[in-house]
Design a protein around this motif. Structure first.
Motif: not given
Length: 551
Positions: A207-229
């Motif tokens: 969901f977060i990656n989709h929001k960032l992608l639609h806003a123009g961010y096309h790089e790999p996710s910078f949030l770690s698994d620990e942050q997402l948890k």
């Protein structure tokens, strides 16, 4: 003093926007176009279930969820689809709405049907095109109890006076179903209530990656698994809280990145080019250093200092005045007084032989010294400063010439037998595989339903369309119907199945028991097994069944 306006927790700072290269805010409210809506397999299954109930259920449908659980997103996703035989009338509820204002909002969608003042006739006119009207209201919980009561009375009036069955779907906060049971005569078995599911940790990441992608961010996710948890745990699966926490984590990440020293990553070709530039620069530095050294040496040679010569080879006479010359003397950087005071040195033993003079001239001629660097293969000419550095070139003795011995004639090769030509390759004959013949042309599970004695579509077509039944299950795979019947040990004499079309694919429906009265059918739901009741079965007319069946 005016209080500062609190910052929106869903808004990223300008620094974060620049760092991520975003074209717009990713988490604030925006027009939810089809590509802006987040969707996955679980969400699509939820949408399909709602569509199925809209098509075939006579119950009042309610979608409940906490504030920020995604109800509006689901509402907008649903109204963008075309559903067979349904005419959607989406409304956005406001606290000041009355039944008249709701009717006016409905009439806007029906303006193509005729005069907006005749909303009842326009709704009835939809039946000409085999379309059923569906009123879908977002934020229905803000409506007053009176408006909700009048809306339900209007629904009954249309059915009794105009023979128009209008369906209603409400999106509301939790407790809407309980409110309806308290302010109306609706019973629990007349409502279909669906809770908005909480997002899983994996869904929140997507969901977060989709929001960032639609806003123009096309790089790999910078949030770690620990942050997402952490986001998933603190948000409890609510999208609104997940977005707020994501803003906080992104701001932390941007602040941390700004403190890091700049690291420039060079590709392999860039590194090679850089090394070449360093070598060339180093070679240039060596060249200029040697040239400066040579110039200093040449300046020493051209200075008027006397050359030391052995006294036994030189006769020293009295000083002689310099010859008279009308031409101006060149500027050598030495004063006239110094030249007068300096003794004139004459070499008396230098032979006057012409060959000797020529040899001396050749020895005194400057010689070029060539330096070659293997990196650049560039020749640098350096003038030799003094004949003293010259060494006689060693003479290379002539190599004796050895006459080549006459070549020995090659012995003729023994004749060999020619290789036999390769045998022609025969193409492999294609194998013919015969399709396995089955005893039943349809799905094996349909044959199993026939063996169990479950009534089929042909039987349903022969029944009275004015009668009623209970729809207890719908599934893509008919094997699900077989498993359901066996699990709850349903009476096969009271069970039937048929297939309809849902989003272009077969949808298998299981019916249970048949009644001549609609109220009796509704009351019988409470006598079903508890597990079956949890699937929210609803009353359905055989007329609707026969129309929905595939030919």
């Amino acid at each position: 003093m005016a209080k500062p306006i609190p910052q929106n927790p869903l808004v990223l700072s300008n620094q974060a926007m620049l760092k991520l290269g975003l074209k717009k805010q990713p988490f604030t409210e925006t027009i939810l176009s089809a590509d802006a809506l987040f969707s996955d397999a679980i969400f699509e299954q939820f949408v399909e279930t709602l569509k199925h109930h809209l098509q075939f259920s006579d119950l009042l449908l309610i979608v409940e969820g906490d504030l920020g659980s995604g109800k509006t997103t689901l509402y907008r996703r649903l109204i963008q689809d075309e559903i067979a035989n349904l005419y959607l009338l989406p409304l956005q509820a406001e606290a000041t709405d009355t039944i008249v204002q709701l009717q006016q909002k409905i009439s806007i969608h029906l303006k193509e049907q005729g005069n907006a003042n005749y909303i009842d006739d326009n709704l009835k006119h939809l039946q000409v095109f085999d379309q059923k009207p569906v009123v879908i209201i977002d934020d229905a919980h803000v409506l007053s109890d009176t408006t909700i009561q009048e809306l339900l009375r209007y629904q009954k009036k249309l059915e009794s006076e105009k023979e128009v069955k209008i369906k209603i779907l409400l999106f509301a906060n939790r407790g809407m179903a309980q409110t309806l049971e308290q302010i109306t005569d609706l019973q629990h078995n007349q409502l279909y209530v669906q809770d908005m599911p909480a997002l899983t940790s994996k869904q929140i990441n997507a969901f977060i990656n989709h929001k960032l992608l639609h806003a123009g961010y096309h790089e790999p996710s910078f949030l770690s698994d620990e942050q997402l948890k952490t986001i998933a745990a603190k948000s409890k699966g609510l999208p609104i809280d997940a977005m707020k926490l994501a803003v906080t984590e992104i701001e932390k990440w941007v602040k941390h990145q700004s403190k890091k020293p700049l690291k420039v990553k060079l590709s392999k070709p860039a590194i090679i080019a850089l090394v070449i530039l360093v070598v060339i620069a180093g070679s240039g530095g060596i060249f200029f250093a040697l040239q400066s050294f040579m110039n200093d040496q040449l300046a020493d040679i051209s200075s008027p200092a006397p050359t030391t010569i052995k006294t036994q080879d030189i006769n020293i006479s009295a000083p002689v005045s310099p010859p008279v010359n009308n031409e101006p003397e060149p500027d050598t950087g030495v004063t006239t007084e110094a030249l007068v005071e300096a003794p004139t040195i004459i070499a008396t033993d230098i032979p006057s032989d012409t060959n000797t003079v020529t040899e001396l001239q050749e020895r005194e001629a400057p010689v070029d010294l060539v330096l070659t660097t293997p990196e650049s293969e560039t020749s640098i000419a350096i003038q030799e400063p003094s004949p003293a550095l010259m060494l006689p070139e060693p003479k290379t003795p002539a190599m004796p010439v050895i006459a080549p011995s006459p070549a020995k004639p090659a012995e003729p090769a023994e004749p060999t037998e020619p290789a036999p030509p390769p045998a022609p390759v025969q193409a492999e004959k294609p194998k013919i595989v015969l399709a396995k013949q089955v005893s039943h042309p349809g799905h094996p599970a349909l044959e199993k339903l026939r063996q169990l004695g479950i009534k089929d579509p042909a039987w349903l077509r022969a029944q009275n369309p004015a009668h009623w039944t209970l729809q207890i299950l719908g599934a893509r795979d008919p094997q699900t119907l077989v498993n359901f019947i066996g699990q709850f040990k349903l009476n096969t004499d009271d069970t039937a199945w048929y297939v309809t079309d849902l989003k272009g694919k077969p949808w298998y429906v299981l019916l249970y028991r048949f009644y001549t009265d609609q109220d009796v059918a509704r009351q019988s739901i409470t006598r079903l097994p508890t597990e079956v009741q949890q699937g929210h079965p609803w009353v359905k007319s055989l007329d609707a069944v026969q129309k929905a069946m595939k030919p």
